[in-house]
Design an enzyme around this catalytic site. Structure first.
Site, PDB file in Angstrom:
ATOM      1  N   PHE A   1      -6.032  13.778   2.797  1.00  0.00           N
ATOM      2  CA  PHE A   1      -5.328  12.823   1.611  1.00  0.00           C
ATOM      3  C   PHE A   1      -3.457  13.894   1.120  1.00  0.00           C
ATOM      4  O   PHE A   1      -3.467  14.983   1.468  1.00  0.00           O
ATOM      5  CB  PHE A   1      -5.920  13.900   0.424  1.00  0.00           C
TER       6      PHE A   1
ATOM      7  N   ARG B   1     -11.210  -0.519  -5.746  1.00  0.00           N
ATOM      8  CA  ARG B   1     -11.311   0.241  -4.255  1.00  0.00           C
ATOM      9  C   ARG B   1     -11.090  -0.737  -3.624  1.00  0.00           C
ATOM     10  O   ARG B   1     -12.500  -2.185  -3.341  1.00  0.00           O
ATOM     11  CB  ARG B   1     -12.445   1.035  -4.343  1.00  0.00           C
TER      12      ARG B   1
ATOM     13  N   ASP C   1      -5.359  13.104   6.857  1.00  0.00           N
ATOM     14  CA  ASP C   1      -6.693  12.494   7.058  1.00  0.00           C
ATOM     15  C   ASP C   1      -7.295  13.293   5.367  1.00  0.00           C
ATOM     16  O   ASP C   1      -8.284  12.934   5.340  1.00  0.00           O
ATOM     17  CB  ASP C   1      -7.110  12.970   8.458  1.00  0.00           C
TER      18      ASP C   1
ATOM     19  N   ASP D   1      -0.554   5.391   1.108  1.00  0.00           N
ATOM     20  CA  ASP D   1      -0.383   6.243   1.949  1.00  0.00           C
ATOM     21  C   ASP D   1      -0.297   5.227   3.427  1.00  0.00           C
ATOM     22  O   ASP D   1      -1.121   4.036   3.639  1.00  0.00           O
ATOM     23  CB  ASP D   1      -1.297   6.858   1.977  1.00  0.00           C
TER      24      ASP D   1
ATOM     25  N   THR E   1      -2.952   1.037  -4.677  1.00  0.00           N
ATOM     26  CA  THR E   1      -3.005   2.231  -2.855  1.00  0.00           C
ATOM     27  C   THR E   1      -4.644   3.232  -4.101  1.00  0.00           C
ATOM     28  O   THR E   1      -4.441   2.899  -5.077  1.00  0.00           O
ATOM     29  CB  THR E   1      -1.824   3.128  -3.751  1.00  0.00           C
ATOM     30  N   ASN E   2      -5.124   2.816  -3.219  1.00  0.00           N
ATOM     31  CA  ASN E   2      -6.867   3.813  -3.356  1.00  0.00           C
ATOM     32  C   ASN E   2      -6.639   5.360  -2.660  1.00  0.00           C
ATOM     33  O   ASN E   2      -5.520   5.495  -2.247  1.00  0.00           O
ATOM     34  CB  ASN E   2      -7.735   3.092  -2.065  1.00  0.00           C
TER      35      ASN E   2
ATOM     36  N   HIS F   1     -11.754   5.907  -7.887  1.00  0.00           N
ATOM     37  CA  HIS F   1     -12.520   6.300  -7.489  1.00  0.00           C
ATOM     38  C   HIS F   1     -12.802   6.434  -6.058  1.00  0.00           C
ATOM     39  O   HIS F   1     -12.745   6.267  -5.114  1.00  0.00           O
ATOM     40  CB  HIS F   1     -13.383   4.773  -8.558  1.00  0.00           C
TER      41      HIS F   1
ATOM     42  N   ASP G   1       0.758  -1.174   0.368  1.00  0.00           N
ATOM     43  CA  ASP G   1      -0.212   0.560  -0.200  1.00  0.00           C
ATOM     44  C   ASP G   1       1.240   1.060   0.472  1.00  0.00           C
ATOM     45  O   ASP G   1       2.297   1.135   0.402  1.00  0.00           O
ATOM     46  CB  ASP G   1      -1.010   0.388   1.124  1.00  0.00           C
TER      47      ASP G   1
END
Length: 180
Positions: free
Chosen positions: A19, A100, A17, A9, A50-51, A91, A7
């Site tokens: 982004f 996601r 928080d 972040d 990563t999302n 998304h 992942d």
């Protein structure tokens, strides 16, 4: 081929928080660049999954995301390592997409692109959704305590038997010591 999925972040770089919305906000977690370089030295291919719902929410655009990833690539290269690929879900959280996390779509796409069975592939994350995605894809979840990892460690839904390490560097040290 030895493949590891990370992942971004909270594992490779500090999370926010609000982004990570610019290359200036992207800051590597101490030891993570060297850990990726060590993985490469031991013959591992490193892929990031990563999302990035900030794209879907309109907080930043694809060019900005590319600039953030360019900074990550350059920073890893300065430490002597490389990231072989970055997969991301742009998304928003309320999307019905299959990519996601905690859905397994992104990891399954990585398996297809790299032609690997995910059974022995570690997926290192700091959030429950990272770990759930790994389990759903048939991969090996690994939790790091950086980012949201401390909170995730206490979650009763933590997949049973998930190895837990202080950070990516600690996990990579343990992994490379136990590698043939």
């Amino acid at each position: 081929m030895k493949l590891i999925i990370l992942d971004r972040d909270g594992v490779i770089n500090y999370d926010s928080d609000q982004f990570i919305k610019s290359p200036q906000e992207w800051r590597p977690i101490e030891g993570s660049m060297e850990a990726i370089a060590l993985l490469n030295q031991w013959g591992w291919r490193v892929v990031v999954a990563t999302n990035q719902s900030g794209v879907g929410r309109g907080l930043f655009d694809m060019d900005t995301l590319a600039a953030i990833h360019d900074k990550m690539h350059r920073t890893v290269a300065q430490a002597g390592g490389r990231i072989d690929a970055i997969f991301f879900c742009p998304h928003a959280a309320d999307s019905k997409c299959s990519c996601r996390k905690p859905k397994p779509g992104m990891l399954l796409e990585i398996a297809e692109r790299f032609n690997v069975d995910l059974e022995d592939v570690p997926v290192v994350g700091d959030s429950l959704r990272d770990l759930q995605s790994a389990v759903a894809a048939g991969a090996q979840p690994v939790l790091v305590r950086t980012g949201k990892g401390g909170k995730t460690e206490a979650d009763p839904e933590l997949p049973p038997g998930t190895p837990i390490h202080d950070n990516l560097a600690a996990y990579v040290r343990a992994l490379t010591v136990n590698t043939d």
